[in-house]
Design an enzyme around this catalytic site. Structure first.
Site, PDB file in Angstrom:
ATOM      1  N   ASP A   1      -7.528  11.872  -0.870  1.00 37.08           N
ATOM      2  CA  ASP A   1      -6.200  12.040  -1.471  1.00 37.08           C
ATOM      3  C   ASP A   1      -6.229  13.060  -2.602  1.00 37.08           C
ATOM      4  O   ASP A   1      -5.636  12.853  -3.658  1.00 37.08           O
ATOM      5  CB  ASP A   1      -5.676  10.693  -1.975  1.00 37.08           C
ATOM      6  CG  ASP A   1      -4.150  10.624  -1.971  1.00 37.08           C
ATOM      7  OD1 ASP A   1      -3.526  11.487  -1.331  1.00 37.08           O
ATOM      8  OD2 ASP A   1      -3.587   9.715  -2.599  1.00 37.08           O
TER       9      ASP A   1
ATOM     10  N   ASN B   1      -3.353  13.581  -8.462  1.00 38.77           N
ATOM     11  CA  ASN B   1      -4.593  12.848  -8.714  1.00 38.77           C
ATOM     12  C   ASN B   1      -5.640  13.681  -9.453  1.00 38.77           C
ATOM     13  O   ASN B   1      -6.830  13.366  -9.418  1.00 38.77           O
ATOM     14  CB  ASN B   1      -5.181  12.339  -7.394  1.00 38.77           C
ATOM     15  CG  ASN B   1      -4.342  11.223  -6.800  1.00 38.77           C
ATOM     16  OD1 ASN B   1      -3.630  10.529  -7.519  1.00 38.77           O
ATOM     17  ND2 ASN B   1      -4.416  11.053  -5.495  1.00 38.77           N
TER      18      ASN B   1
ATOM     19  N   LYS C   1      -4.962  15.964  -4.512  1.00 39.97           N
ATOM     20  CA  LYS C   1      -3.660  16.604  -4.700  1.00 39.97           C
ATOM     21  C   LYS C   1      -3.395  16.691  -6.199  1.00 39.97           C
ATOM     22  O   LYS C   1      -4.082  16.025  -6.995  1.00 39.97           O
ATOM     23  CB  LYS C   1      -2.555  15.794  -3.994  1.00 39.97           C
ATOM     24  CG  LYS C   1      -2.456  14.333  -4.468  1.00 39.97           C
ATOM     25  CD  LYS C   1      -1.409  13.578  -3.667  1.00 39.97           C
ATOM     26  CE  LYS C   1      -1.314  12.119  -4.135  1.00 39.97           C
ATOM     27  NZ  LYS C   1      -0.306  11.362  -3.370  1.00 39.97           N
TER      28      LYS C   1
ATOM     29  N   ASP D   1      -8.010   8.165  -8.948  1.00 41.86           N
ATOM     30  CA  ASP D   1      -7.416   7.408  -7.837  1.00 41.86           C
ATOM     31  C   ASP D   1      -8.286   7.400  -6.583  1.00 41.86           C
ATOM     32  O   ASP D   1      -8.131   8.216  -5.676  1.00 41.86           O
ATOM     33  CB  ASP D   1      -6.027   7.941  -7.497  1.00 41.86           C
ATOM     34  CG  ASP D   1      -5.221   6.920  -6.674  1.00 41.86           C
ATOM     35  OD1 ASP D   1      -5.828   5.943  -6.188  1.00 41.86           O
ATOM     36  OD2 ASP D   1      -4.003   7.099  -6.519  1.00 41.86           O
TER      37      ASP D   1
ATOM     38  N   THR E   1      -2.050  11.930   1.885  1.00 39.41           N
ATOM     39  CA  THR E   1      -0.699  12.421   1.647  1.00 39.41           C
ATOM     40  C   THR E   1      -0.484  13.619   2.570  1.00 39.41           C
ATOM     41  O   THR E   1      -1.185  14.625   2.459  1.00 39.41           O
ATOM     42  CB  THR E   1      -0.521  12.831   0.173  1.00 39.41           C
ATOM     43  OG1 THR E   1      -0.875  11.719  -0.666  1.00 39.41           O
ATOM     44  CG2 THR E   1       0.913  13.239  -0.110  1.00 39.41           C
TER      45      THR E   1
END
Length: 354
Positions: A146, A151, A148, A164, A183
Site C-alpha cells: 500500500d 502512507n 502511496k 501503515d 489501493t
C-alpha cells in the site's frame, strides 16, 4: 505542599508493563474506520509519540482482528530510519494500542492537497530514502502492498517514513502472493491478473513507488485509475494509455520512472475527538473505572459469540516494548564485553582457588 506533591508525575517501574496510564494525551490528529490517532507524551521519559488506538468490538465486528495482529507481528521485527517504528503495544478492556514514532511533517497526500509542487531534487531524495526502506523490507520478506502518498510521512527535517502495515504480507521463500490487496491507482498490473499459478512479488512495491514519485512531481498520477474503476477498465488503461513525461524533467528522472516543522493535519479531528466523539479517549479512565464498578452490566449479557471473540482477542494480543527490548539487548552486550575483557591471570587465580 499538597498541591506540589500532586503535581509530580507518577513514578513507574521500568520493568512493569507499559499501559495507557504511562502516557499523557495531548491532542487528536486523525481517525480511520475503526482506529484513531493522537499525540501522547510518556510520563517518565517525556518523549513524544503517536498513539493509534483501535476499538476491539469494531475490529471483531468488521473481521479486522487478524489484520491488526499481523501488523503488530510485522512491526515488532522492524526498525529502520525511514519507517514509522513501533515502540509499544498494549490493550485494555475497550481498545488495542500501538505507540509509534511521532512525525509532525504531515503525510505527502496532505501536501499534494495543499497544491505543493515538489522540486525534482526533493523527489530524488524521497525516492532514495524510500528505496532504502523497501530494500530493508524485502530483506525481511515483507511486501508493503500500500505504498502511496497517504502512507508516507515527513519528519521535521523533511525525511520520509513509510507507515501503515495493515495489509502488508510476509512472503514465504520461493512463493508468490495471489490475494488482491492495495489501493487501485497505485497497484501494479500483475496484482489484478494474479491467479493461483501466477502471483506477484516484491516488484509491486517498486511500481507503487514509481506512481507516487510521478504524482509528487506532476501533481497527478500517470494513469487515470480510480478506486471504483473496474478490473477490466484498468487492464484496458494499462494496454492503451501513453504516459506523458514533461520536457522539464531530467533524462535521469524519466529513465528511472520508466523503469518502473509544523503539525500538518486537519484540526477538525481534535474537535471530533474532544467534543463529538461518544467515547473520547481523555475520559477513558473514568469510563473504565465506572464499568468495573458496575458488575451487573457485563459483556456476557450481550451475546456469547461476541464475548468469546473479545476474550480470545484479549488473550492473544501481542504486548511489545521496544525500550525494554533494547535495555535487555544492551545488558547482554555489556556482559559479553565484560567476559571478553576479563584479565586471564585473574581467571587463572579463580580457577586455582577452585
Amino acid at each position: 505542599m499538597g498541591a506540589n506533591t500532586s503535581s509530580k508525575p507518577p513514578v513507574f517501574d521500568e520493568n512493569e508493563e507499559v499501559t495507557f496510564d504511562h502516557f499523557e494525551i495531548l491532542r487528536a490528529i486523525g481517525k480511520g474506520s475503526f482506529g484513531k490517532v493522537c499525540i501522547v507524551q510518556k510520563n517518565d521519559t517525556k518523549k513524544m509519540y503517536a498513539m493509534k488506538y483501535m476499538n476491539k468490538q469494531k475490529c471483531v465486528e468488521r473481521n479486522e482482528v487478524r489484520n491488526v495482529f499481523k501488523e503488530l507481528q510485522i512491526m515488532q521485527g522492524l526498525e529502520h530510519p525511514f519507517l514509522v517504528n513501533l515502540w509499544y503495544s498494549f490493550q485494555d478492556e475497550e481498545d488495542m494500542f500501538m505507540v509509534v514514532d511521532l512525525l509532525l511533517g504531515g503525510d505527502l497526500r496532505y501536501h499534494l492537497q495543499q497544491n505543493v509542487r515538489f522540486q525534482e531534487g526533493t523527489v530524488k531524495l524521497f525516492i532514495c530514502e524510500l528505496a532504502l526502506a523497501l530494500d530493508y523490507l524485502q530483506g525481511r520478506h515483507i511486501i508493503h502492498r500500500d505504498m502511496k502518498p497517504d502512507n508516507i510521512l515527513l519528519d521535521e527535517h523533511g525525511h520520509v517514513h513509510i507507515t501503515d502495515f495493515n495489509i502488508a504480507t510476509i512472503l514465504t521463500k520461493g512463493m508468490q502472493v495471489t490475494t488482491i490487496a492495495g489501493t487501485k491507482p497505485y497497484m501494479a498490473p500483475e496484482m489484478f491478473n494474479s491467479t493461483k499459478s501466477t502471483g506477484y512479488s516484491f516488484a509491486v512495491d517498486w511500481w507503487s513507488l514509481g506512481i507516487t514519485a510521478y504524482e509528487l512531481l506532476r501533481g497527478r498520477r500517470p494513469y487515470h485509475i480510480r478506486s471504483n474503476t473496474s478490473t477490466n477498465e484498468i487492464a484496458h488503461v494499462f494496454r492503451t494509455a501513453t504516459v506523458m513525461y514533461p520536457a522539464a524533467w531530467s533524462k535521469e528522472m524519466m529513465s528511472l520512472l520508466k523503469k518502473k516543522g509544523r503539525l500538518n493535519c486537519d484540526p477538525t479531528f481534535e474537535l471530533e475527538e474532544m467534543i463529538l466523539e461518544s467515547k473520547p479517549l481523555h475520559k477513558k479512565k473514568k469510563r473504565l473505572a465506572k464499568k468495573e464498578k458496575d458488575t451487573n452490566k457485563s459483556y456476557s449479557s450481550q451475546g456469547c459469540r461476541l464475548q468469546k471473540h473479545l476474550e480470545s482477542l484479549q488473550r492473544d494480543f501481542i504486548v511489545f516494548n521496544r525500550e525494554k527490548m533494547r535495555r535487555h539487548h544492551n545488558e547482554i552486550q555489556e556482559n559479553i564485553t565484560l567476559a571478553q575483557t576479563k584479565d586471564p591471570e585473574e581467571e587463572d587465580n579463580q580457577n586455582n582457588n577452585l
